[in-house]
Scaffold this motif. Structure first.
Motif, mmCIF file in Angstrom:
data_model
loop_
_atom_site.group_PDB
_atom_site.id
_atom_site.type_symbol
_atom_site.label_atom_id
_atom_site.label_comp_id
_atom_site.label_asym_id
_atom_site.label_seq_id
_atom_site.Cartn_x
_atom_site.Cartn_y
_atom_site.Cartn_z
ATOM 1 N N MET A 23 0.705 -1.263 0.121
ATOM 2 C CA MET A 23 -0.120 0.177 0.022
ATOM 3 C C MET A 23 0.933 1.076 -0.249
ATOM 4 O O MET A 23 0.454 2.437 -0.682
ATOM 5 N N PHE A 24 1.926 1.240 0.658
ATOM 6 C CA PHE A 24 2.753 2.321 0.729
ATOM 7 C C PHE A 24 3.452 2.520 -0.561
ATOM 8 O O PHE A 24 3.415 3.791 -1.052
ATOM 9 N N HIS A 25 3.807 1.608 -1.095
ATOM 10 C CA HIS A 25 4.431 1.826 -2.549
ATOM 11 C C HIS A 25 3.390 2.273 -3.676
ATOM 12 O O HIS A 25 3.524 3.112 -4.405
ATOM 13 N N ARG A 26 2.038 1.487 -3.570
ATOM 14 C CA ARG A 26 0.989 2.201 -4.600
ATOM 15 C C ARG A 26 0.578 3.701 -4.138
ATOM 16 O O ARG A 26 0.377 4.361 -4.938
ATOM 17 N N TYR A 27 0.550 3.830 -2.701
ATOM 18 C CA TYR A 27 0.207 5.464 -2.418
ATOM 19 C C TYR A 27 1.355 6.448 -3.115
ATOM 20 O O TYR A 27 0.850 7.257 -3.822
ATOM 21 N N HIS A 28 2.421 6.074 -2.912
ATOM 22 C CA HIS A 28 3.538 6.922 -3.648
ATOM 23 C C HIS A 28 3.540 6.873 -5.085
ATOM 24 O O HIS A 28 3.796 8.041 -5.591
ATOM 25 N N LYS A 29 3.206 5.934 -5.478
ATOM 26 C CA LYS A 29 2.950 5.828 -7.090
ATOM 27 C C LYS A 29 2.092 6.675 -7.399
ATOM 28 O O LYS A 29 2.018 7.506 -8.430
ATOM 29 N N LEU A 30 1.038 6.768 -6.860
ATOM 30 C CA LEU A 30 -0.307 7.383 -7.174
ATOM 31 C C LEU A 30 -0.185 8.940 -6.773
ATOM 32 O O LEU A 30 -0.374 9.764 -7.630
ATOM 33 N N LYS A 31 0.443 9.168 -5.852
ATOM 34 C CA LYS A 31 0.894 10.515 -5.441
ATOM 35 C C LYS A 31 1.844 11.113 -6.536
ATOM 36 O O LYS A 31 1.572 12.366 -7.091
ATOM 37 N N LYS A 32 2.695 10.433 -7.105
ATOM 38 C CA LYS A 32 3.679 10.876 -8.094
ATOM 39 C C LYS A 32 2.840 11.328 -9.442
ATOM 40 O O LYS A 32 3.083 12.444 -10.088
ATOM 41 N N THR A 33 1.958 10.223 -9.792
ATOM 42 C CA THR A 33 1.402 10.395 -11.065
ATOM 43 C C THR A 33 0.181 11.670 -10.771
ATOM 44 O O THR A 33 0.083 12.502 -11.794
ATOM 45 N N PHE A 34 -0.364 11.906 -9.640
ATOM 46 C CA PHE A 34 -1.238 12.918 -9.330
ATOM 47 C C PHE A 34 -0.509 14.273 -9.413
ATOM 48 O O PHE A 34 -0.857 15.246 -9.976
ATOM 49 N N ASN A 35 0.670 14.360 -8.834
ATOM 50 C CA ASN A 35 1.550 15.328 -9.159
ATOM 51 C C ASN A 35 1.817 15.861 -10.400
ATOM 52 O O ASN A 35 1.775 17.091 -11.082
ATOM 53 N N GLU A 36 2.084 14.835 -11.440
ATOM 54 C CA GLU A 36 2.334 14.871 -12.695
ATOM 55 C C GLU A 36 1.219 15.451 -13.567
ATOM 56 O O GLU A 36 1.274 16.340 -14.111
ATOM 57 N N LEU A 37 0.075 14.842 -13.142
ATOM 58 C CA LEU A 37 -1.239 15.355 -13.824
ATOM 59 C C LEU A 37 -1.652 16.861 -13.434
ATOM 60 O O LEU A 37 -2.075 17.555 -14.498
ATOM 61 N N VAL A 38 -1.048 17.247 -12.203
ATOM 62 C CA VAL A 38 -1.527 18.587 -11.825
ATOM 63 C C VAL A 38 -0.529 19.456 -12.643
ATOM 64 O O VAL A 38 -1.206 20.225 -13.237
ATOM 65 N N GLN A 39 0.519 19.015 -12.930
ATOM 66 C CA GLN A 39 1.582 20.035 -13.338
ATOM 67 C C GLN A 39 1.226 20.154 -15.058
ATOM 68 O O GLN A 39 1.392 21.121 -15.547
ATOM 69 N N THR A 40 0.858 19.014 -15.642
ATOM 70 C CA THR A 40 0.330 18.902 -17.007
ATOM 71 C C THR A 40 -1.097 19.887 -17.137
ATOM 72 O O THR A 40 -1.106 20.505 -18.129
ATOM 73 N N HIS A 41 -1.776 19.848 -16.160
ATOM 74 C CA HIS A 41 -3.021 20.484 -15.993
ATOM 75 C C HIS A 41 -2.622 22.018 -16.205
ATOM 76 O O HIS A 41 -3.264 23.042 -16.987
ATOM 77 N N ASP A 42 -1.898 22.443 -15.332
ATOM 78 C CA ASP A 42 -1.173 23.840 -15.144
ATOM 79 C C ASP A 42 -0.838 24.144 -16.404
ATOM 80 O O ASP A 42 -0.835 25.435 -16.884
ATOM 81 N N ASP A 43 0.152 23.372 -16.940
ATOM 82 C CA ASP A 43 0.659 23.842 -18.401
ATOM 83 C C ASP A 43 -0.141 23.993 -19.353
ATOM 84 O O ASP A 43 0.049 25.041 -20.136
ATOM 85 N N LEU A 44 -1.221 22.983 -19.522
ATOM 86 C CA LEU A 44 -1.989 23.362 -20.652
ATOM 87 C C LEU A 44 -3.021 24.480 -20.347
ATOM 88 O O LEU A 44 -3.290 25.175 -21.361
ATOM 89 N N ARG A 45 -3.426 24.913 -19.142
ATOM 90 C CA ARG A 45 -4.009 25.891 -18.856
ATOM 91 C C ARG A 45 -3.494 27.477 -19.140
ATOM 92 O O ARG A 45 -3.789 28.223 -19.991
ATOM 93 N N MET A 46 -2.023 27.277 -19.014
ATOM 94 C CA MET A 46 -1.199 28.369 -19.301
ATOM 95 C C MET A 46 -1.062 28.521 -20.866
ATOM 96 O O MET A 46 -1.152 29.733 -21.251
ATOM 97 N N ARG A 47 -0.806 27.397 -21.571
ATOM 98 C CA ARG A 47 -0.941 27.443 -23.045
ATOM 99 C C ARG A 47 -2.119 27.877 -23.534
ATOM 100 O O ARG A 47 -2.059 28.929 -24.547
#
Length: 69
Positions: A23-47
């Motif tokens: 569960m610890f491994h899955r949580y950190h994997k999901l957290k990393k992916t979530f942060n990447e999605l937030v960054q992509t979202h911000d980049d697309l909004r700025m574009r």
């Protein structure tokens, strides 16, 4: 009798430790992916020329600030 109970409890503990690691491994994997999605979202909004949204609002809503590392 007590030795038998100790073995059963020890077995349950070992299973829970393995589950906790998974569960610890899955949580950190999901957290990393979530942060990447937030960054992509911000980049697309700025574009698109849309107003910049603070990504920390999303991170706070997701509860990821609750466990500061």
């Amino acid at each position: 009798m007590m030795a038998n109970e100790n073995i059963i409890i020890s077995d349950k503990l070992m299973k829970l430790e393995v589950e906790n690691k998974e569960m610890f491994h899955r949580y950190h994997k999901l957290k990393k992916t979530f942060n990447e999605l937030v960054q992509t979202h911000d980049d697309l909004r700025m574009r698109a020329g849309l107003q910049y949204l603070d990504q920390y609002d999303w991170i706070e809503k997701a509860g990821l600030l609750d466990d500061v590392e």
